[in-house]
Design a protein around this motif. Structure first.
Motif, mmCIF file in Angstrom:
data_model
loop_
_atom_site.group_PDB
_atom_site.id
_atom_site.type_symbol
_atom_site.label_atom_id
_atom_site.label_comp_id
_atom_site.label_asym_id
_atom_site.label_seq_id
_atom_site.Cartn_x
_atom_site.Cartn_y
_atom_site.Cartn_z
ATOM 1 N N PRO A 46 -27.043 20.726 -7.646
ATOM 2 C CA PRO A 46 -27.860 20.175 -8.738
ATOM 3 C C PRO A 46 -28.894 21.201 -9.211
ATOM 4 O O PRO A 46 -29.448 21.962 -8.411
ATOM 5 N N ASP A 47 -29.146 21.213 -10.505
ATOM 6 C CA ASP A 47 -30.087 22.167 -11.091
ATOM 7 C C ASP A 47 -31.450 22.134 -10.412
ATOM 8 O O ASP A 47 -32.101 23.175 -10.266
ATOM 9 N N GLU A 48 -31.900 20.949 -9.996
ATOM 10 C CA GLU A 48 -33.244 20.854 -9.411
ATOM 11 C C GLU A 48 -33.381 21.620 -8.096
ATOM 12 O O GLU A 48 -34.474 21.972 -7.690
ATOM 13 N N GLU A 49 -32.246 21.939 -7.440
ATOM 14 C CA GLU A 49 -32.337 22.729 -6.208
ATOM 15 C C GLU A 49 -32.858 24.132 -6.476
ATOM 16 O O GLU A 49 -33.293 24.821 -5.557
ATOM 17 N N PHE A 50 -32.839 24.566 -7.732
ATOM 18 C CA PHE A 50 -33.313 25.892 -8.106
ATOM 19 C C PHE A 50 -34.690 25.822 -8.765
ATOM 20 O O PHE A 50 -35.036 26.658 -9.595
ATOM 21 N N THR A 51 -35.481 24.808 -8.371
ATOM 22 C CA THR A 51 -36.845 24.656 -8.875
ATOM 23 C C THR A 51 -37.816 24.674 -7.702
ATOM 24 O O THR A 51 -37.460 24.330 -6.563
ATOM 25 N N PRO A 53 -40.332 22.739 -6.766
ATOM 26 C CA PRO A 53 -40.561 21.535 -5.959
ATOM 27 C C PRO A 53 -39.473 21.287 -4.902
ATOM 28 O O PRO A 53 -39.708 20.607 -3.905
ATOM 29 N N HIS A 54 -38.307 21.847 -5.103
ATOM 30 C CA HIS A 54 -37.201 21.682 -4.161
ATOM 31 C C HIS A 54 -36.969 22.938 -3.320
ATOM 32 O O HIS A 54 -35.947 23.057 -2.638
ATOM 33 N N GLY A 55 -37.898 23.887 -3.395
ATOM 34 C CA GLY A 55 -37.799 25.088 -2.576
ATOM 35 C C GLY A 55 -36.979 26.205 -3.175
ATOM 36 O O GLY A 55 -36.617 27.147 -2.472
ATOM 37 N N GLY A 70 -30.013 38.313 -13.577
ATOM 38 C CA GLY A 70 -30.702 37.149 -13.024
ATOM 39 C C GLY A 70 -30.152 36.772 -11.677
ATOM 40 O O GLY A 70 -29.194 37.372 -11.167
ATOM 41 N N GLY A 71 -30.764 35.768 -11.107
ATOM 42 C CA GLY A 71 -30.330 35.260 -9.813
ATOM 43 C C GLY A 71 -31.237 34.124 -9.391
ATOM 44 O O GLY A 71 -32.273 33.865 -10.012
ATOM 45 N N ALA A 72 -30.832 33.473 -8.327
ATOM 46 C CA ALA A 72 -31.565 32.291 -7.885
ATOM 47 C C ALA A 72 -31.512 32.181 -6.371
ATOM 48 O O ALA A 72 -30.737 32.859 -5.709
ATOM 49 N N PHE A 73 -32.347 31.295 -5.855
ATOM 50 C CA PHE A 73 -32.184 30.845 -4.481
ATOM 51 C C PHE A 73 -32.499 29.379 -4.403
ATOM 52 O O PHE A 73 -33.149 28.807 -5.270
ATOM 53 N N ARG A 74 -31.974 28.776 -3.354
ATOM 54 C CA ARG A 74 -32.208 27.359 -3.045
ATOM 55 C C ARG A 74 -32.573 27.274 -1.579
ATOM 56 O O ARG A 74 -32.285 28.186 -0.798
ATOM 57 N N ARG A 75 -33.217 26.173 -1.209
ATOM 58 C CA ARG A 75 -33.570 25.970 0.199
ATOM 59 C C ARG A 75 -32.283 25.748 0.992
ATOM 60 O O ARG A 75 -31.478 24.898 0.659
ATOM 61 N N TYR A 76 -32.095 26.555 2.028
ATOM 62 C CA TYR A 76 -30.960 26.407 2.943
ATOM 63 C C TYR A 76 -31.412 25.602 4.150
ATOM 64 O O TYR A 76 -30.732 24.691 4.594
ATOM 65 N N ASP A 77 -32.568 25.972 4.687
ATOM 66 C CA ASP A 77 -33.260 25.190 5.711
ATOM 67 C C ASP A 77 -34.741 25.553 5.606
ATOM 68 O O ASP A 77 -35.128 26.305 4.725
ATOM 69 N N GLU A 78 -35.563 25.039 6.479
ATOM 70 C CA GLU A 78 -37.009 25.247 6.353
ATOM 71 C C GLU A 78 -37.411 26.713 6.323
ATOM 72 O O GLU A 78 -38.379 27.081 5.663
ATOM 73 N N ALA A 111 -42.925 35.139 -0.552
ATOM 74 C CA ALA A 111 -44.167 34.548 -1.045
ATOM 75 C C ALA A 111 -44.178 33.033 -0.870
ATOM 76 O O ALA A 111 -45.240 32.426 -0.729
ATOM 77 N N ARG A 112 -42.993 32.445 -0.842
ATOM 78 C CA ARG A 112 -42.897 30.983 -0.678
ATOM 79 C C ARG A 112 -42.724 30.580 0.781
ATOM 80 O O ARG A 112 -42.472 29.417 1.076
ATOM 81 N N GLY A 113 -42.842 31.548 1.676
ATOM 82 C CA GLY A 113 -42.848 31.241 3.101
ATOM 83 C C GLY A 113 -41.517 31.321 3.815
ATOM 84 O O GLY A 113 -41.437 31.035 5.013
ATOM 85 N N TYR A 114 -40.472 31.686 3.117
ATOM 86 C CA TYR A 114 -39.184 31.830 3.795
ATOM 87 C C TYR A 114 -39.212 33.087 4.660
ATOM 88 O O TYR A 114 -39.822 34.097 4.306
ATOM 89 N N ARG A 115 -38.534 33.024 5.797
ATOM 90 C CA ARG A 115 -38.481 34.161 6.717
ATOM 91 C C ARG A 115 -37.086 34.775 6.804
ATOM 92 O O ARG A 115 -36.897 35.816 7.404
ATOM 93 N N ARG A 116 -36.111 34.105 6.205
ATOM 94 C CA ARG A 116 -34.732 34.583 6.286
ATOM 95 C C ARG A 116 -34.026 34.274 4.967
ATOM 96 O O ARG A 116 -34.288 33.244 4.334
ATOM 97 N N LEU A 117 -33.114 35.169 4.588
ATOM 98 C CA LEU A 117 -32.257 34.941 3.432
ATOM 99 C C LEU A 117 -30.819 34.882 3.915
ATOM 100 O O LEU A 117 -30.438 35.589 4.851
ATOM 101 N N TYR A 118 -30.039 34.049 3.265
ATOM 102 C CA TYR A 118 -28.627 33.879 3.593
ATOM 103 C C TYR A 118 -27.879 33.860 2.273
ATOM 104 O O TYR A 118 -28.402 33.400 1.250
#
Length: 171
Positions: A46-51, A53-55, A70-78, A111-118
């Motif tokens: 869903p588009d909102e996963e790339f906003t 408020p949804h991480g 361009g590019g994006a990320f979404r929350r995978y886990d905390e 900057a948003r507090g993530y410590r790992r990228l996947y």
């Protein structure tokens, strides 16, 4: 001497009209490489996963008023952001723009507090595989194996924590 046009990084929602070339070209490229309509894959999340408020986030590099990458990320886990939709406009390839997008996404994730990228990339995308390896990502697969026998190729990268500044942390 001619100076290169300036690149501007903008955060946009998926619904922004400037995102349309990214989604169209990615879908067309995936369809050519994998022999099926891949536009549905781009609609999988869903588009909102790339906003925010949804991480998540979606970033575009703008040059001369037009999106060139361009590019994006979404929350995978905390602790983990999953990179998605890394794209360079077909008329602007071979300029290092994908690497710039990845660096901007890494900076934003940190900057948003993530410590790992996947992330995963397809087995028929050797340029993406090379990009992630060159950018310091660890392959989570046997790099000697035929990529076609693996399926999606997973990578990870641990983000470096900011250097201690002597100030108290507010974690």
């Amino acid at each position: 001497m001619t100076s290169a046009p300036e690149l501007t990084v903008v955060e946009v929602p998926v619904s922004d009209a400037r995102v349309e070339p990214l989604l169209r070209e990615l879908g067309d490229e995936y369809s050519r490489r994998y022999g099926k309509d891949a536009h549905a894959e781009l609609a999988r999340y869903p588009d909102e996963e790339f906003t925010a408020p949804h991480g998540g986030v979606l970033l575009l590099l703008i040059e001369g008023g037009e999106p060139v990458a361009g590019g994006a990320f979404r929350r995978y886990d905390e602790a983990t952001a999953e990179l998605k939709r890394i794209w360079t406009h077909s008329a602007h390839r071979r300029r290092g723009l994908a690497r710039r997008v990845v660096a901007e996404l890494e900076r934003e994730a940190g900057a948003r507090g993530y410590r790992r990228l996947y992330l995963t990339t397809g087995p028929r995308q050797p340029e993406a595989r090379g990009l992630y390896l060159a950018a310091g990502y660890t392959a989570l697969f046997d790099t000697e194996a035929d990529p076609e026998t693996i399926g999606p190729l997973p990578f990870e990268k641990h983000l470096v924590e900011p250097e201690h500044t002597g100030k108290a942390s507010t974690l």
